[in-house]
Design an enzyme around this catalytic site. Structure first.
Site, PDB file in Angstrom:
ATOM      1  NE  ARG A  67      36.019  37.945  34.355  1.00  0.00           N
ATOM      2  CZ  ARG A  67      36.457  39.165  34.100  1.00  0.00           C
ATOM      3  NH1 ARG A  67      35.622  40.109  33.662  1.00  0.00           N
ATOM      4  NH2 ARG A  67      37.746  39.468  34.232  1.00  0.00           N
TER       5      ARG A  67
ATOM      6  CD  GLU B  34      36.415  48.069  36.678  1.00  0.00           C
ATOM      7  OE1 GLU B  34      35.692  47.962  35.677  1.00  0.00           O
ATOM      8  OE2 GLU B  34      35.951  48.211  37.835  1.00  0.00           O
TER       9      GLU B  34
END
Length: 498
Positions: free
Chosen positions: A6, A136
């Site tokens: 990923r 994030e």
């Protein structure tokens, strides 16, 4: 958790096709024994959906589906539906770990974002998914808006989240900051599990991963060969060695397979591993200085815990102007050649001369240097190429006709192949098979390099890796203005070695 499939795929120019993702996923789970793998981002493309479906189908059959994770988004449940449709069981939900990302990118208040996250988590649970959450830009969140981070985690801690994953998204942290921020998270929320996801912009991803573990991280994110966006992520092999050797942390990683997965990912990604990359680089178990070889020969004086056998490799001793007599003696021992000290002295002098001219000298070249320098009763080449012709035509397979002398007897052969060199090798194999009842070594790798500058008249160096019938691996090199000719010369070296 390995995120090569990923996050590693976000390396510029890297794109894996579905069957490549399946092969890498199988090796990571089954052979390397990584605890978890993150294989894709939801809703990227139809090709990605095919890849995720293939990996999930394999993992389910191997009873490993809970170890396969997929990045999803707070998007009204569309990522959840995509993952469920692919057969996945674990979503890594991407949320905003800094107030700036929340208000500037999403243009939402923290409470609005929290409400959206909770709704997505509820829906994921209703569809049978396990939920982890990424924060994030957590590193900048801790630097600029720590109260936002604490409020976010406080609101989500009772929502059935298995892991809170804390990324240094822009690679801005140093180990001191990483340790302090992790200490703050683990002391405030002692019952939660935190992962660290490091990026390598300051070349600190491995050090930051170590600091996070020292302060209570229960998971570390890595990629094979450090692949990843910009400067990449923390490399799997380096993190494993650091955890094992410096922190005495036990993992499930099979270290002997780290080199194998590195070579596989290198091949599929097209990103060449630097020769000095720790653990997996070509040169990292090669001693160059003669004093090091001398110390190793006496009592392993220049060895540390990173012994090559631990990682399925072997120590080599380079030949060049800095190698000295001890390096050469080690290589002679490896080849089974016994020479007098005076003879070794002559060989050392010749190799030093070659090194001064920047010529590449390999252990496989050593028998030829010995023969050339000593010029005693050593016989000449036992296998000689007396003549050959290779053709290349449009629409017709390349053809090779060759004439060789083996132990003084001449043989002829011809064959077609997928290329000029392939045709040449097939003709050789036919000669050895039909006349000598001998199977030639398998060709494992074929590399061609030219000096910088890209001149069309540049010399070509060909390096061919062979596996002998006894399993031993050797490399032969040759230099020529023509690529096919260089490959043929390297092949003739191999024939004389065997």
């Amino acid at each position: 958790m390995d995120s090569t499939l990923r996050d590693g795929e976000q390396t510029n120019g890297v794109s894996f096709i579905p069957h490549e993702k399946l092969v890498m996923a199988r090796m990571l789970l089954r052979d390397v024994n990584v605890d978890r793998i993150e294989i894709a981002s939801a809703r990227v493309s139809e090709g990605e959906k095919e890849a995720v479906t293939m990996v999930c189908r394999y993992a389910k059959g191997a009873d490993m589906l809970e170890r396969v994770e997929i990045l999803g988004f707070v998007d009204g449940g569309r990522s959840v539906d995509w993952i469920v449709d692919c057969g996945g069981k674990v979503i890594n939900l991407l949320t905003k770990g800094s107030e700036k990302h929340c208000t500037k990118q999403l243009k939402k208040t923290p409470q609005q974002h929290i409400d959206d996250i909770k709704e997505t988590i509820r829906y994921a649970h209703s569809q049978g998914l396990t939920v982890n959450v990424y924060l994030e830009d957590w590193s900048n969140g801790m630097k600029d808006s720590p109260e936002y981070v604490y409020n976010l985690v406080e609101n989500l801690k009772d929502c059935g989240i298995v892991r809170f994953m804390l990324p240094d998204t822009l690679g801005v942290l140093n180990p001191t900051q990483t340790a302090a921020f992790f200490r703050e998270m683990t002391s405030r929320f002692p019952d939660l599990r935190f992962d660290f996801h490091g990026h390598n912009d300051y070349d600190l991803a491995v050090s930051n991963s170590m600091a996070a573990v020292m302060e209570g991280a229960s998971g570390i994110h890595v990629t094979v060969n450090g692949l990843g966006e910009r400067c990449g992520n923390a490399p799997l092999a380096s993190v494993q060695a650091i955890l094992h050797d410096h922190l005495s942390v036990e993992t499930n990683i099979v270290e002997e397979k780290l080199n194998d997965i590195s070579r596989l990912v290198e091949s599929y990604s097209g990103v060449v591993v630097a020769p000095n990359q720790p653990i997996v680089g070509e040169n990292v178990f090669t001693q160059v200085a003669g004093v090091h070889a001398d110390g190793d020969n006496k009592d392993k004086l220049y060895c540390n815990e990173l012994v090559p056998e631990r990682f399925g490799r072997k120590r080599e001793y380079a030949l060049g102007k800095a190698s000295g007599k001890a390096n050469i003696e080690m290589n002679l021992q490896e080849l089974g050649l016994e020479l007098t000290q005076e003879q070794v002295k002559k060989i050392t002098k010749r190799i030093t001369e070659l090194g001064d001219r920047k010529a590449v000298v390999t252990p496989e070249d050593l028998p030829f240097i010995v023969s050339d320098v000593l010029k005693h009763d050593t016989p000449e080449e036992k296998v000689k190429l007396l003549g050959y012709m290779v053709s290349l035509s449009y629409g017709i397979k390349p053809l090779a006709s060759i004439k060789v002398s083996i132990q003084g007897k001449e043989y002829y052969g011809d064959a077609t192949g997928d290329g000029q060199y392939d045709a040449f090798v097939k003709a050789l194999r036919r000669i050895y098979r039909d006349n000598l009842d001998t199977r030639l070594p398998d060709l494992l790798n074929y590399a061609v390099t030219i000096p910088p500058g890209g001149r069309t008249d540049a010399l070509v160096q060909t390096v061919i890796t062979w596996r002998l019938t006894d399993g031993k691996v050797i490399r032969t090199r040759a230099l020529d203005a023509d690529q096919t000719e260089a490959a043929i010369k390297a092949t003739m070296k191999m024939l004389n070695m065997i």
